[in-house]
Design an enzyme around this catalytic site. Structure first.
Site, PDB file in Angstrom:
ATOM      1  N   GLU A 299       7.685  -1.700  21.154  1.00 15.87           N
ATOM      2  CA  GLU A 299       7.441  -0.560  20.168  1.00 15.87           C
ATOM      3  C   GLU A 299       6.370  -0.831  19.139  1.00 15.87           C
ATOM      4  OE1 GLU A 299      10.720   1.707  19.536  1.00 15.87           O
ATOM      5  OE2 GLU A 299      10.657   2.209  21.731  1.00 15.87           O
TER       6      GLU A 299
ATOM      7  N   GLU B  60      12.335   2.394  31.256  1.00 16.81           N
ATOM      8  CA  GLU B  60      13.520   3.309  30.590  1.00 16.81           C
ATOM      9  C   GLU B  60      13.437   4.745  31.282  1.00 16.81           C
ATOM     10  OE1 GLU B  60      13.758   2.764  26.421  1.00 16.81           O
ATOM     11  OE2 GLU B  60      12.940   0.550  26.485  1.00 16.81           O
TER      12      GLU B  60
HETATM   13  C1  GLA Z   1      13.865   2.898  23.225  1.00 15.77           C
HETATM   14  C2  GLA Z   1      14.333   1.304  23.150  1.00 15.77           C
HETATM   15  C3  GLA Z   1      15.718   1.430  24.148  1.00 15.77           C
HETATM   16  C4  GLA Z   1      16.581   2.404  23.529  1.00 15.77           C
HETATM   17  C5  GLA Z   1      15.910   3.891  23.582  1.00 15.77           C
HETATM   18  C6  GLA Z   1      17.074   4.783  23.336  1.00 15.77           C
HETATM   19  O1  GLA Z   1      13.350   3.556  24.025  1.00 15.77           O
HETATM   20  O2  GLA Z   1      13.529   0.718  23.667  1.00 15.77           O
HETATM   21  O3  GLA Z   1      16.240   0.199  24.071  1.00 15.77           O
HETATM   22  O4  GLA Z   1      16.931   2.396  22.261  1.00 15.77           O
HETATM   23  O5  GLA Z   1      14.746   3.855  22.596  1.00 15.77           O
HETATM   24  O6  GLA Z   1      18.274   4.660  24.023  1.00 15.77           O
END
Ligand code: GLA
Length: 387
Positions: free
Chosen positions: A170, A277
């Site tokens: 990020e 994710e």
């Molecule tokens: C982001 C992070 C993850 C996690 C999510 C929420 O996407 O990359 O590690 O913290 O937020 O679970």
């Protein structure tokens, strides 16, 4: 801190680093549990890996709903939290590898790979990284040293065992024309903190696949900024091998076209794409990161399915998952892994984000661990492509 305390911390740190250069984890995984049919990772074998993030309750074995699914459905695991900087190095030189080691063990037992998540991030990173001994903002040199030490210790411990790392998480800004997020790493080191993180990870394990991971980077504005970053890293000869599109999506957003364009644009840079994710929220996407009162949730209909997921919404979600997987399959030469952010609906972070305390249904298995229509739809899709 007294001189004695400082020396003790350094000593403990050296001891742990030393101990960690000889990991005790055997490297050839032997599956212990027979796979139940149908099972997702076998359904998509030859296309991409199917992963899941495992949270603390799963790692400690206290989530009995998750365990049978963990043992059978996935061939890749990511620690939801256990490898992040805060839990793994809460104090300088003090490494806590217990939970991460547990993740390695669970993965070994089900014959799955592990994704290391994550090394350099603005969030869930302890403040000590960014302060010097006098509590002042850290110098570039010290920040770089600490980043390299952290990466060498964590990647080094699992060298040869963790084959993929989310090296930087990020780093791209959400704000208009601003390119990089004003993360404490950017402030302490400058723009090259990203390149330096990848170089350090590569030095610690030259065979690991190194990824940049972020959310919303499929959306055109953030996608262009991401491409700018990736291109610049490639041009500098930085060892980066792939991009993680997080994939925290909803029933109606983002469009399939947006997702497919991003996969292909990243692919054109010679990078692999992982969906890292994935979840599909069924709840209204209003308010970001907000605490909303129960009253307001009622009045605005923000938490509509507290009594269960209506069949038609479950069906809508199944179709959405199918459509997403059709995109991934069409691009299977670029997409190497699809990881769900959690195992079943009861443990998904979407129950608390962007609004705390709602009842979401973002994953493929329900709160009892039973497959939902979305799961069945994906197995059907996988079967149909074999015919
Ligand atoms: C982001 C992070 C993850 C996690 C999510 C929420 O996407 O990359 O590690 O913290 O937020 O679970």
């Amino acid at each position: 801190m007294s001189l004695f305390a400082i020396s003790a911390v350094i000593l403990i740190g050296c001891f742990m680093l030393g101990a960690n250069s000889q990991p005790e984890i055997p490297s050839s995984p032997e599956p212990k549990v027979a796979a139940a049919a149908p099972n997702l990772h076998e359904a998509f074998a030859g296309d991409f890996e199917i992963g899941a993030a495992l949270g603390g309750q799963t790692l400690s074995g206290s989530d009995s709903t998750a365990m049978p699914l963990v043992a059978t459905q996935f061939n890749s695991f990511t620690g939801e939290n256990c490898m992040k900087p805060q839990p793994i190095q809460p104090e300088e030189g003090v490494f806590r590898f217990e939970e991460a080691d547990n993740l390695m063990k669970i993965a070994r037992e089900s014959g799955a790979n592990v994704v290391g998540h994550t090394l350099v991030w603005h969030s869930q990173t302890p403040g000590w990284f960014f302060k010097d001994a006098d509590g002042k903002p850290v110098s570039r040199e010290l920040a770089l040293k600490r980043m390299r030490t952290h990466i060498a210790a964590v990647v080094g411990r699992y060298k040869g065992q963790i084959k993929q790392w989310d090296v930087v998480n990020e780093a791209i800004s959400d704000n208009g024309s601003e390119w990089l997020r004003p993360s404490p790493w950017l402030k302490a080191i400058g723009e090259d903190y990203i390149a330096e993180a990848f170089r350090a990870a590569h030095a610690a394990d030259p065979d690991a696949l190194l990824l940049y991971n972020d959310y919303n980077i499929e959306n055109p504005g953030k996608r262009e900024k991401t491409i700018k970053l990736l291109k610049s890293l490639k041009e500098q000869g930085v060892p980066i091998h792939g991009v993680g599109i997080q994939g925290h999506w909803g029933l109606g957003y983002p469009s399939l076209e947006t997702i497919e364009t991003a996969i292909q644009e990243f692919g054109k840079l010679g990078l692999k794409v992982m969906i890292t994710e994935l979840d599909v929220s069924v709840l209204p996407a209003k308010y970001f990161g907000a605490d909303v009162s129960v009253q307001q949730m009622k009045e605005e209909g923000l938490d509509p399915y507290t009594e269960g997921l209506p069949a038609e919404v479950a069906q809508q979600q199944a179709e959405r998952y199918r459509a997403l997987f059709e995109v991934f399959l069409r691009n299977r030469d670029i997409v190497d892994r699809v990881t769900f952010w959690g195992v079943h609906d009861g443990q998904s972070w979407k129950n608390n984000f962007p609004i705390r305390g709602r009842t979401d249904y973002a994953l493929l298995f329900d709160r009892q661990g039973k497959p939902k229509p979305a799961f069945n739809e994906l197995v059907k899709l996988a079967d149909s492509k074999k015919k």
